[in-house]
Design an enzyme around this catalytic site. Structure first.
Site, mmCIF file in Angstrom:
data_model
loop_
_atom_site.group_PDB
_atom_site.id
_atom_site.type_symbol
_atom_site.label_atom_id
_atom_site.label_comp_id
_atom_site.label_asym_id
_atom_site.label_seq_id
_atom_site.Cartn_x
_atom_site.Cartn_y
_atom_site.Cartn_z
ATOM 1 N N PRO A 1 9.583 -6.712 2.852
ATOM 2 C CA PRO A 1 10.579 -7.005 3.886
ATOM 3 C C PRO A 1 11.460 -5.785 4.179
ATOM 4 O O PRO A 1 11.555 -4.849 3.382
ATOM 5 C CB PRO A 1 11.421 -8.128 3.275
ATOM 6 C CG PRO A 1 10.723 -8.529 2.009
ATOM 7 C CD PRO A 1 9.922 -7.356 1.582
ATOM 8 N N HIS B 1 7.869 -5.945 -2.836
ATOM 9 C CA HIS B 1 8.217 -7.315 -3.201
ATOM 10 C C HIS B 1 7.770 -7.738 -4.595
ATOM 11 O O HIS B 1 8.271 -8.720 -5.146
ATOM 12 C CB HIS B 1 7.580 -8.256 -2.168
ATOM 13 C CG HIS B 1 8.303 -9.539 -1.952
ATOM 14 N ND1 HIS B 1 8.888 -10.254 -2.969
ATOM 15 C CD2 HIS B 1 8.542 -10.247 -0.828
ATOM 16 C CE1 HIS B 1 9.442 -11.354 -2.472
ATOM 17 N NE2 HIS B 1 9.256 -11.376 -1.181
ATOM 18 N N SER C 1 12.411 -17.954 5.056
ATOM 19 C CA SER C 1 13.224 -17.946 3.843
ATOM 20 C C SER C 1 14.686 -17.785 4.212
ATOM 21 O O SER C 1 15.026 -17.206 5.241
ATOM 22 C CB SER C 1 12.784 -16.835 2.877
ATOM 23 O OG SER C 1 12.751 -15.581 3.523
#
Length: 650
Positions: free
Chosen positions: A145, A364, A575
């Site tokens: 991300p 991640h 999320s």
């Protein structure tokens, strides 16, 4: 490791950090306390009460991740597939589930329970391997991300460099808090959460391989790496006495690197581009790169750094600055801009652009978004409050060092392939964002609804309005109530969410719409309560699949059935990663015809990072953003008339 000028007892800083962490724990993880406690009593009370003793690998003495009952998981699974199947397909899935439950399922369940009896967390190692280290698509867009910080206005290059030194100082201050065990333990009600992910933010790096990568950990590192126009510089940030450099000294180090970079007659190849490519491509190029001892020494310094910080050049764009920031922080804009000005295998990569764009991207595999969001708030607060934890100069100032990287013919060929691939991926990624200012979580709370569940239903509603079909919907739930806990999938698409979306798009009875919204929110909350306890569907079914593979047992037909495939094909990847500031996380979709939608729930406004792929003619980030805004507005108008009455101010 602590300098004399660094105050671990700064009450304001620790108070802020504690408040930030508890807010993050609530936003990212915990459903309503009463619902959670009810679920605990019914399912895992004994497991929580009979905690193991503390150990080096379980310093908090947390309970072990339970293995759900087979019949419970299959019942949840069958309910979750109903929105995606017609009656004939559903009957087939039900028959296969029954066959699984009475056939090979109990054998696999027993094998999984035996596996779990030997592990503190039966899933964590498997999850790290199959979800991350064996994943062979690029980490860029598909896994890592970006986190967009509030944009800055730099009046000069000096202004940017001063800001950069403060960001570095903030990150080092946070690292010192971790090392001194001053990070407050996050809580879910009265239950502590596993804090071990915090220890993996700094000094961690992914190592590319063929078919599988590895992780290397360097928590005691004493340097960072500055990246300028594809050149790498090692900056020691502690002296020989292990004292952290002052902000002025960090600024001086940055300037020395800039002067060296500007004076270089021979520019390095953009080796960082290799880390944007497919993992097997990068693995092959990595072996070739590391065959040169000079390259090997430089790469080891990059990998062992606490973090990297990239000074990015301007990215031309016809979009607004926030959309440009999303692109810059996810992929750097491609080979012609900043994609090579990274090392995408590093867990923490801070970015400061000369246009005022700033933020981070992170690899991640070792940590979820929660700890990264807490770090984000800490950095922003540190800079905005003009803190000077590292104010005093230290003696024996170490010198920065250029890290040369050389490309032979094979590496140059790999760079050409990587440049072509990242440019195609950049062109394909359609980013957008929504800053919704009509209301935030405060209004949602007045309606006695979970803000997270409410927003999840808004996303469901928007998808249904656009595509006229339910979208299989992934939301991440943290399972940090257990040692080494990572995530479980919240299957947000339910019979109740579909009924709500249909009522909003096709119905006329407004009171009925409100009732269906409440039912959908409550169904989601119930699934959240199960998921955070490790009692969802996806991880248990994955465990049964992996234990079958490990024992060379043929894959049960349930896994190739439409019910499993359609309900697991997540066209919505979402999320809740909340910040106190106008910051938000963004990432690519999970599938080509899907959307990524990460959001920050603030008291009076909402931020969404939205993504899709241009190659799919059905999806469009701008349209999704517009429709999502309309859906949130529609829901507000509906509840304003037929929802909970506003509380009296008297």
């Amino acid at each position: 490791m602590l300098s004399e000028s660094f105050s671990l007892e700064n009450p304001e800083m620790l108070k802020f950090l504690y408040a930030t962490q508890q807010a993050a724990a609530k936003q990212c993880l915990v459903p309503e306390r009463a619902l959670l406690q009810q679920f605990l009593r019914a399912n895992v009370c004994a497991a929580v009460q009979s905690r193991p003793k503390t150990s080096a690998t379980n310093p908090q003495g947390l309970p072990y991740l339970p293995v759900p009952k087979l019949e419970d998981t299959l019942a949840k699974f069958l309910k979750s597939v109903e929105p995606h199947l017609d009656s004939k397909a559903l009957a087939r899935t039900q028959a296969l589930a029954k066959e699984f439950e009475t056939g090979v399922g109990p054998k696999l369940q027993k094998l999984l329970e035996e596996h779990a009896s030997k592990k503190e967390n039966w899933l964590s190692d498997w999850w790290l391997q199959c979800a991350y280290l064996e994943y062979r698509d690029p980490v860029v867009v598909w896994s890592s991300p970006g986190l967009v910080f509030p944009q800055r206005k730099f009046k000069s290059e000096e202004d940017r460099l001063v800001f950069t030194s403060k960001v570095i100082s903030a990150a080092l201050t946070y690292k010192n808090l971790i090392d001194a065990k001053k990070i407050p333990t996050e809580m879910a009600g009265k239950m502590p959460l596993d804090m071990q992910q915090y220890n993996k933010i700094f000094g961690t790096c992914r190592i590319p391989g063929l078919e599988r990568d590895n992780l290397s950990f360097h928590p005691d590192s004493r340097h960072i790496v500055l990246v300028i126009d594809n050149e790498y510089y090692k900056i020691p940030v502690f002296n020989k006495a292990k004292e952290v450099l002052s902000e002025n000294q960090i600024l001086s180090q940055i300037k020395k690197c800039l002067n060296e970079q500007k004076g270089r007659k021979i520019k390095s190849a953009p080796i960082g581009l290799l880390s944007t490519d497919k993992r097997d491509n990068w693995g092959k190029a990595y072996a070739e790169l590391m065959s040169d001892p000079k390259n090997k020494a430089s790469v080891r310094e990059i990998q062992s750094s606490l973090f990297t910080i990239s000074l990015d050049k301007f990215m031309s764009s016809d979009k607004d600055d926030i959309v440009t920031a999303e692109h810059q922080l996810i992929h750097g804009g491609g080979s012609k801009f900043n994609a090579g000005n990274r090392w995408y295998d590093k867990t923490l990569q801070l970015v400061v652009g000369n246009s005022g764009i700033n933020g981070l991207t992170y690899e991640h595999s070792p940590a979820e978004g929660g700890p990264i969001a807490v770090l984000t708030d800490f950095i922003i607060n540190y800079v905005d409050s003009n803190r000077k934890e590292n104010a005093n100069d230290v003696k024996d100032l170490p010198h920065p060092e250029h890290l040369p990287l050389y490309a032979n013919s094979s590496v140059k060929e790999a760079l050409s392939v990587a440049a072509s691939n990242i440019d195609a991926l950049v062109a394909n990624l359609d980013m957008n964002y929504l800053h919704f200012t009509k209301y935030g979580k405060n209004f949602i709370k007045t309606q006695k609804m979970s803000p997270d569940s409410y927003v999840q239903m808004a996303i469901q509603y928007a998808f249904y309005r656009l595509h006229k079909v339910p979208g299989a919907h992934y939301e991440s739930a943290q399972t940090r109530l257990y040692v080494h806990g990572r995530t479980e999938t919240i299957r947000s698409c339910s019979n109740e969410s579909v009924a709500f979306a249909k009522a909003m798009t096709e119905g006329r009875d407004e009171k009925e719409k409100v009732e269906k919204l409440k039912a959908a929110v409550n169904a989601h909350k119930k699934y959240v309560a199960a998921a955070v306890q490790g009692f969802g569907v996806d991880r248990h079914l994955l465990g049964l699949k992996l234990i079958a593979n490990a024992n060379k047992i043929p894959l049960p037909e349930l896994y190739t059935d439409d019910g499993y495939k359609k309900s697991s094909y997540m066209r919505l990847s979402t999320s809740n990663v909340s910040s106190k500031y106008d910051a938000f996380m963004c990432y690519g979709p999970l599938v080509e015809d899907g959307y990524g939608c990460c959001y920050n729930l603030k008291n009076d406004d909402l931020w969404f990072g939205v993504s899709s792929m241009r190659s799919c003619k059905e999806t469009n980030s701008e349209k999704f953003k517009v429709v999502l805004s309309e859906c949130l507005t529609h829901m507000y108008e509906l509840l304003s008339k037929h929802g909970e009455p506003p509380k009296s101010k008297l």
